[in-house]
Design a protein around this motif. Structure first.
Motif, mmCIF file in Angstrom:
data_model
loop_
_atom_site.group_PDB
_atom_site.id
_atom_site.type_symbol
_atom_site.label_atom_id
_atom_site.label_comp_id
_atom_site.label_asym_id
_atom_site.label_seq_id
_atom_site.Cartn_x
_atom_site.Cartn_y
_atom_site.Cartn_z
ATOM 1 N N UNK A 124 -2.082 7.564 9.395
ATOM 2 C CA UNK A 124 -1.690 6.181 9.675
ATOM 3 C C UNK A 124 -2.640 5.199 9.002
ATOM 4 N N UNK A 125 -3.922 5.549 8.906
ATOM 5 C CA UNK A 125 -4.880 4.699 8.200
ATOM 6 C C UNK A 125 -4.507 4.579 6.729
ATOM 7 N N UNK A 126 -4.094 5.701 6.128
ATOM 8 C CA UNK A 126 -3.647 5.654 4.727
ATOM 9 C C UNK A 126 -2.410 4.777 4.582
ATOM 10 N N UNK A 127 -1.499 4.892 5.561
ATOM 11 C CA UNK A 127 -0.287 4.058 5.518
ATOM 12 C C UNK A 127 -0.636 2.582 5.639
ATOM 13 N N UNK A 128 -1.623 2.246 6.493
ATOM 14 C CA UNK A 128 -2.068 0.853 6.604
ATOM 15 C C UNK A 128 -2.666 0.381 5.282
ATOM 16 N N UNK A 129 -3.501 1.223 4.682
ATOM 17 C CA UNK A 129 -4.177 0.830 3.454
ATOM 18 C C UNK A 129 -3.249 0.605 2.289
#
Length: 522
Positions: A124-129
């Motif tokens: 999810x952090x990658x998706x946010x980034x």
């Protein structure tokens, strides 16, 4: 910085640690609980690093976001409601999934659920980034909140299971240090990464920085963590989760989206449905508990008025704590034109203040929790009033030291209040119900933060009226709006201090806690 309880306050001390603090030094060493299976010495400290690393990720991610929200909004061309959802959506998803996350660990194994949470959080952090628009960013933040709710509840279970009771104080001190580091470092790292614009990533770097640590934790956890689970039958209250989620969304959506959409008539429907859904949830919990004892929120907890009053105090306090930095950040960056890094340096005084005083509360507040909560809330109210006066009087000339000084005072108060609040609320809950009670308190804490963001956002937009960047009265309108929202925060803290008298008094003897008649207000 949006500071929430799991980011700044140490967990409530286990019963063994509390007893150790209350007894003379020569008291007998607590025996290992029957469910504990301590790991070899060297391995368990490595495992502690793994699980506290996950808590650090959660702490860092919440606190790193607030200071860069204006930059996110400008880059994505989003509205203010998107900024609210980016912050409040995480807290809301976390609060609604927290108790379920703990139950899933009991049912499916704490290692498995912990690793699923860390992996989900990392993805999810990658998706946010890499989010190309505001809608996907908000969706990814919601997933982050759910994933955090899977990994965070397992941390306490791992510590209690793998460490002997005599080692719990050290283990929880390490955990507290990791949470404090995330709180203090979050705003500074967010401002630094955004200001440096590494590889042209700008604000996106604040999410992508989670990837290497998340992958490391996942790899080490998969190879080293032992599996354990509750031996009882699986009991997961999915209808309760659905009712509570619908009720919370019905309350939050109008607060966040109402003004952005011009308050259409249909917007009243979810607002009117929310109380009904909360009542249906309460009824369902009573029936579920009577049937098989698997209610999401066990009704017997509320037989003690001190617990119910404590939840109300907790909810009120964290509507102020979770929302104070949001509008202040917008005032400094949009209203006064401060850089992200300058804003981060000023607002970092808040977690620094927490770090200064929270050890005092942690060491001396166990038996005087009501006093510490009331005094801490009063100091937070005073800091909010100082900030209000500075914003109103200084206008465009507001200085770094005025903001930092007032935020430092707020931090002092939170450091006195937050570390002991959960312990005070749970002090009259019988030991057999402490796990369920702790989950409810933590969920209410997160929900209070989400509600606070929605409320102050609505106040802020109502006063500014969507002021244009080149409007001649822009600074005056920002000062008026920010001052109005800070009055809400000061009022919430002052009311928390006033209501703290309804919290339990000095800790009672363990044998007293078995008697429900002792649950009356002290």
């Amino acid at each position: 910085m949006s500071t929430t309880v799991q980011e700044t306050a140490l967990p409530a001390p286990p019963a063994a640690e509390a007893a150790e603090a209350a007894e003379p030094a020569e008291a007998a060493e607590p025996a290992d609980p029957p469910q504990a299976h301590p790991a070899p010495p060297r391995l368990r400290w490595l495992l502690l690093a793994v699980v506290t690393g996950a808590s650090f990720l959660d702490s860092l991610d919440v606190n790193i976001v607030t200071v860069v929200l204006p930059a996110v909004q400008r880059d994505l061309g989003a509205d203010f409601a998107t900024a609210q959802w980016t912050l409040a959506g995480y807290a809301l998803a976390f609060s609604l999934s927290l108790i379920t996350g703990g139950r899933l660990g009991d049912i499916h194994g704490r290692k498995r659920v912990f690793l699923a949470g860390v992996a989900g959080f990392t993805l999810a952090s990658a998706a946010c980034g890499f989010a190309p628009n505001a809608e996907l960013l908000v969706a990814a933040r919601l997933v982050q909140g759910v994933a955090a709710a899977l990994m965070v509840p397992q941390v306490m279970s791992v510590i209690v299971t793998l460490f002997r009771p005599k080692e719990w104080p050290v283990a929880f001190a390490v955990l507290g240090a990791a949470l404090t580091l995330g709180s203090v470092g979050g705003p500074l790292l967010g401002g630094l990464l955004t200001g440096l614009d590494l590889f042209g990533l700008g604000w996106r770097a604040i999410f992508l920085v989670n990837l290497p640590l998340g992958l490391l934790i996942t790899g080490l956890g998969a190879g080293l963590l032992p599996e354990n689970r509750h031996e009882g039958p699986p009991r997961l209250d999915l209808p309760g989760v659905a009712l509570l989620t619908a009720a919370a969304f019905g309350l939050m959506y109008p607060l966040v989206q109402g003004r952005e959409q011009g308050w259409p008539a249909w917007m009243l429907l979810p607002a009117l449905a929310a109380p009904v859904l909360f009542l249906l949830f309460a009824r369902h919990q009573r029936r579920r508990h009577a049937r098989d004892g698997s209610a999401l929120v066990p009704p017997p907890l509320f037989a003690r008025r001190s617990f119910a009053a404590g939840l109300a105090v907790t909810l009120l306090a964290f509507t102020g704590i979770g929302s104070l930095a949001l509008v202040l950040t917008y005032h400094l960056q949009y209203g006064l034109g401060w850089s992200v890094l300058r804003t981060a340096l000023a607002t970092a005084a808040w977690p620094v203040g927490i770090a200064v005083t929270f050890q005092i509360a942690w060491r001396h507040g166990t038996r005087r929790g009501r006093l510490f909560v009331g005094a801490g809330a009063a100091v937070m109210a005073a800091g909010s009033l100082l900030l209000t006066a500075a914003v109103r009087s200084a206008g465009a000339g507001l200085s770094w030291w005025q903001v930092a000084g007032a935020e430092l005072v707020v931090g002092f108060g939170m450091g006195l209040c937050s570390p002991v609040l959960a312990s005070v609320v749970l002090s009259e809950v019988p030991p057999q119900d402490s796990g369920a009670g702790s989950g409810v308190v933590n969920a209410v804490t997160q929900f209070g933060s989400a509600v606070g963001v929605a409320v102050v956002g609505a106040i802020f937009l109502a006063v500014t009226g969507g002021v244009a960047a080149d409007a001649p009265d822009r600074i005056d309108r920002f000062c008026s709006a920010t001052g109005a929202t800070l009055w809400y925060n000061a009022g919430a803290f002052a009311l928390t201090a006033a209501l703290s008298r309804f919290l339990p008094g000095p800790a009672r003897r363990p044998e007293d806690l078995a008697d429900p008649s002792q649950g009356a207000l002290a």
